[in-house]
Design a protein around this motif. Structure first.
Motif, PDB file in Angstrom:
ATOM      1  N   CYS A   1      -5.682  -6.537  -8.322  1.00  0.00           N
ATOM      2  CA  CYS A   1      -6.251  -5.774  -7.222  1.00  0.00           C
ATOM      3  C   CYS A   1      -7.761  -5.995  -7.195  1.00  0.00           C
ATOM      4  CB  CYS A   1      -5.926  -4.298  -7.416  1.00  0.00           C
ATOM      5  SG  CYS A   1      -6.798  -3.230  -6.267  1.00  0.00           S
TER       6      CYS A   1
ATOM      7  N   CYS B   1      -9.498  -2.143  -8.013  1.00  0.00           N
ATOM      8  CA  CYS B   1      -9.429  -1.503  -9.329  1.00  0.00           C
ATOM      9  C   CYS B   1      -9.153  -2.495 -10.449  1.00  0.00           C
ATOM     10  CB  CYS B   1      -8.395  -0.380  -9.326  1.00  0.00           C
ATOM     11  SG  CYS B   1      -6.707  -0.973  -9.157  1.00  0.00           S
TER      12      CYS B   1
ATOM     13  N   CYS C   1      -3.791  -3.259  -4.732  1.00  0.00           N
ATOM     14  CA  CYS C   1      -2.569  -2.568  -5.129  1.00  0.00           C
ATOM     15  C   CYS C   1      -2.269  -1.517  -4.056  1.00  0.00           C
ATOM     16  CB  CYS C   1      -2.726  -1.942  -6.514  1.00  0.00           C
ATOM     17  SG  CYS C   1      -3.902  -0.588  -6.549  1.00  0.00           S
TER      18      CYS C   1
ATOM     19  N   CYS D   1      -4.808   1.493  -3.773  1.00  0.00           N
ATOM     20  CA  CYS D   1      -6.126   1.115  -3.216  1.00  0.00           C
ATOM     21  C   CYS D   1      -5.991   0.767  -1.734  1.00  0.00           C
ATOM     22  CB  CYS D   1      -6.700  -0.075  -3.969  1.00  0.00           C
ATOM     23  SG  CYS D   1      -7.255   0.333  -5.625  1.00  0.00           S
TER      24      CYS D   1
END
Ligand SMILES: [Zn+2]
Length: 121
Positions: free
Chosen positions: A91, A94, A112, A115
């Motif tokens: 991701c 994050c 992801c 997010c």
């Protein structure tokens, strides 16, 4: 800890992304041809107003479609870049591994699920 995609898996994804990219490119080209505004006679034709309106709507629809295709193309480019940097499947926000199920569905996914959802809230 989520399983990382294997090298051969990445290779498959890469060729799938490249194929997808080619397909999208082609679609953009086709759409451009369909755009009434790309008609060289457009500016000089003496079309009735309703024809102009129809062409305007057609043009706007095509522009919107092209935009969304180009957004996907950009995402695919990003995904390919991440592959070359060995960061595919992570991701961008994050840094966590994007679940395989999600990547299967959207190989060019950049975030992801959580997010992604927080981006579009
Ligand atoms: Zn994330």
């Amino acid at each position: 800890m989520a399983k990382k995609p294997t090298k051969s898996h990445i290779k498959k994804i890469k060729s799938a992304l490249e194929q997808e990219k080619e397909k999208l490119f082609h679609q953009v080209e086709e759409l451009k041809k369909d755009d009434p505004f790309s008609d060289p006679d457009h500016a000089s034709d003496n079309a009735a107003i309703d024809t102009d309106v129809r062409e305007q709507v057609g043009h706007e629809t095509i522009v919107a479609q092209i935009k969304s295709l180009q957004r996907r193309l950009a995402d695919i480019d990003t995904a390919l870049e991440k592959i070359s940097k060995g960061k595919y499947g992570l991701c961008e926000k994050c840094g966590m591994s994007i679940p395989q199920a999600r990547l299967k569905l959207i190989p060019e996914a950049r975030w992801c699920v959580s997010c992604y959802q927080s981006l579009y809230k």
